[in-house]
Design an enzyme around this catalytic site. Structure first.
Site, short mmCIF file in Angstrom:
data_model
loop_
_atom_site.label_atom_id
_atom_site.label_comp_id
_atom_site.label_asym_id
_atom_site.label_seq_id
_atom_site.Cartn_x
_atom_site.Cartn_y
_atom_site.Cartn_z
N HIS A 262 -35.32 14.79 98.69
CA HIS A 262 -34.32 14.35 99.66
C HIS A 262 -34.95 13.43 100.70
O HIS A 262 -34.49 13.36 101.85
CB HIS A 262 -33.66 15.55 100.36
CG HIS A 262 -33.10 16.57 99.43
ND1 HIS A 262 -31.85 16.46 98.87
CD2 HIS A 262 -33.64 17.71 98.94
CE1 HIS A 262 -31.62 17.51 98.08
NE2 HIS A 262 -32.71 18.28 98.09
N SER A 392 -41.25 -14.23 103.92
CA SER A 392 -40.27 -14.62 104.93
C SER A 392 -40.44 -16.08 105.30
O SER A 392 -41.56 -16.60 105.34
CB SER A 392 -40.43 -13.76 106.19
OG SER A 392 -39.58 -14.21 107.22
N LYS A 398 -45.64 -12.07 106.43
CA LYS A 398 -44.85 -11.00 105.81
C LYS A 398 -44.88 -11.12 104.29
O LYS A 398 -44.75 -12.21 103.73
CB LYS A 398 -43.41 -11.06 106.29
CG LYS A 398 -42.58 -9.81 105.98
CD LYS A 398 -41.21 -9.91 106.68
CE LYS A 398 -40.47 -8.59 106.61
NZ LYS A 398 -40.07 -8.23 105.27
N GLU A 405 -37.79 -5.72 93.49
CA GLU A 405 -36.43 -6.16 93.81
C GLU A 405 -35.82 -6.95 92.66
O GLU A 405 -34.62 -6.83 92.38
CB GLU A 405 -36.44 -6.96 95.11
CG GLU A 405 -36.69 -6.07 96.34
CD GLU A 405 -36.88 -6.85 97.61
OE1 GLU A 405 -36.84 -8.10 97.58
OE2 GLU A 405 -37.07 -6.21 98.67
#
Length: 546
Positions: A262, A392, A398, A405
């Site tokens: 969880h 980015s 970054k 993805e």
């Protein structure tokens, strides 16, 4: 030279064309890519730029264009062909004929065409059919051999440009079957000495399509293409991914970390155990995809229009399937029931479902890696994913989890395509499945996407993952859930109190049990060793937590 607003033009006449060179005011940039094609009066012409052409005056470039429109394709010479619906213009150099031309004009919908393996399978079935009809004495030798040779060129990809049809067309794929019949007939006639496009000894329906119907050809093509794509592309790619995960599972096996259920702290687990779970998911996926091969290996060929086999020799289907099996080195078989094979595509739904399951597994794995690699300063930062590109356009330095993805986006696309395949099959009305072409395109896309992204995932991400061992160890030792091992010693209630105190104070469970005298330092070191807690033990039995 002529001056027009902020652009300076130089018009140069070259034969019947005029080239325009222009400079943008205030810059040194010069371009000469636009071509003016003069009109009959030489005072107006067409300025072509990209996908647009504008009719404008040559004499006064200050005057706005008379009108603009999408750029027109060059003029093409045509021949006239006719069918029972009437006459049609067909490009003179095309191997296709009137029925294909009607479909070109009827279905300018998506620009998506059938893939290489589909066209290969279509050519293979036409070749096998011609050779079978030759063996059975149903085709003249010259005609049959010419058809087989032309069909082989289709298999080899030499005629791919002659298959222009959109996948969104008649649901049986009749347009594409006739596309193949016309192309093969015209090419065969050309081989036999007839000019391209003129009537010759080979007829697309009477000879190329002998003993066949779109209703048994297209389902067979879909099965052959899908099974070949699975065997030659998807399964090998999944094995590469499984191997990469297996290597990481072995490499990471000594590393203990905090488990999470969880998304909350749970009992310790080894990082290698997590990766072994990922490997097992892909292993099960390979088994699942392999299991659908039997259903795809059934071919509808020989059922002709509605499964009865009208107009086909009784030996035709068996002989054709033998030739397909020999050519592909894959064991195909004639369907057990032609009526089922043509009235529905349950086999394709089954295969799609197995492929969808693999996609779901890969989404889970990719998303886990995004979480575990999050940070690097404010996330979990348990893993370091390969830094393969800046993440980015505005935040310097970054780096994002781009491969996971991409995997997830492929996964949701596969799931969406599976829904389309499933719903399409529900519209298999009465004696024919009538959404075959979209089902074919979606299953093919799913196989290709999943195979490609599996390889990318394996070699651009999994292979380069490293572990932040210090972070993992600290999380494992500080997790209050480690108190679970105390259940058999002091009971669940008291163990819960210790876990709560650990969470409130920031102390480790080990520190608290020593302070309270529940365990000696030596006992605590042994009992609460996180690695000791990652395997079952006969010494410590009790509730395992939830």
């Amino acid at each position: 030279m002529r001056y027009n607003a902020f652009i300076l033009y130089l018009v140069i006449e070259v034969s019947d064309k005029r080239l325009v060179t222009f400079w943008i005011e205030g810059s040194k940039r010069r371009e000469t890519k636009d071509v003016l094609t003069p009109g009959d009066d030489k005072s107006t012409g067409i300025l072509r730029t990209g996908g647009t052409e504008c009719v404008r005056s040559f004499d006064n470039l200050n005057v706005p264009a008379l009108f603009c429109r999408p750029r027109q394709a060059p003029m093409t010479e045509y021949r006239i062909e006719k069918d029972f619906l009437g006459e049609m213009k067909v490009p003179k150099d095309a191997y296709w004929g009137v029925q294909t031309q009607r479909a070109i004009e009827n279905f300018p919908i998506s620009g998506m065409r059938f893939g290489r393996r589909f066209i290969y399978a279509l050519g293979l079935i036409k070749k096998a059919s011609a050779e079978t009809n030759l063996e059975l004495g149903l085709l003249d030798s010259k005609i049959g051999k010419a058809i087989a040779k032309a069909a082989e060129e289709v298999m080899e990809g030499k005629l791919d440009a002659q298959f222009p049809l959109d996948v969104f067309q008649t649901g049986s794929g009749t347009s594409t079957n006739m596309n193949a019949n016309e192309v093969i007939a015209n090419r065969a006639n050309e081989m036999l000495g007839s000019p391209r496009g003129e009537a010759g000894p080979v007829h697309p329906n009477d000879h190329v399509n002998m003993g066949q119907s779109s209703n048994d050809v297209i389902p067979s093509v879909i099965h052959v293409a899908a099974l070949m794509e699975i065997d030659q592309n998807l399964l090998p790619a999944l094995r590469e991914l499984e191997e990469s995960l297996a290597k990481k599972a072995k490499e990471f096996d000594p590393i203990v970390k905090a488990g999470r259920t969880h998304l909350m702290d749970a009992t310790p687990i080894r990082l290698g155990q997590e990766f072994s779970g990922y490997r097992a998911q892909i292993d099960h996926g390979i088994r699942r995809v392999s299991s659908c091969r039997a259903a795809l290996a059934e071919l509808a060929i020989g059922g002709t229009a509605v499964g009865t086999g009208i107009n086909a020799h009784p030996e035709f289907p068996g002989r054709v399937v033998e030739k397909i099996s020999a050519a592909t080195d894959t064991k195909f078989r004639v369907t057990e029931n032609h009526f089922e094979a043509q009235a529905a595509q349950d086999a394709l739904v089954e295969a799609s479902g197995m492929i969808r399951t693999v996609a779901a597994s890969m989404i889970k794995i990719a998303n886990d890696l995004r979480w575990l690699g999050s940070g690097p300063h404010t996330g979990l930062r348990e893993l370091n994913l390969p830094a393969i590109q800046p993440g980015s356009s505005i935040m310097p330095g970054k780096v994002n989890p781009v491969i996971p993805e991409a995997v997830m986006q492929v996964g949701v696309t596969v799931i969406g395509n599976d829904v389309a395949i499933t719903v399409a099959n529900t519209h298999s009305n009465l004696d024919l499945s009538t959404m075959l072409t979209v089902m074919s395109q979606r299953i093919s896309q799913n196989i290709e996407l999943l195979a490609n992204v599996a390889r990318v995932f394996a070699h651009r991400c999994i292979d380069g993952i490293t572990a932040n061992i210090d972070v993992l160890q600290r999380y494992a030792e500080s997790s209050p859930a480690i108190a679970t091992i105390l259940n058999p010693i002091i009971g669940y209630e008291k163990a819960a109190e210790i876990a709560k105190e650990a969470g409130r104070t920031g102390k480790t469970v080990k520190q608290i049990v020593i302070e309270k005298g529940i365990l000696s330092p030596e006992e605590a070191e042994k009992v609460l060793d996180p690695r000791h807690l990652t395997n079952p033990s006969k010494e410590m039995l009790g509730g395992g937590g939830g």
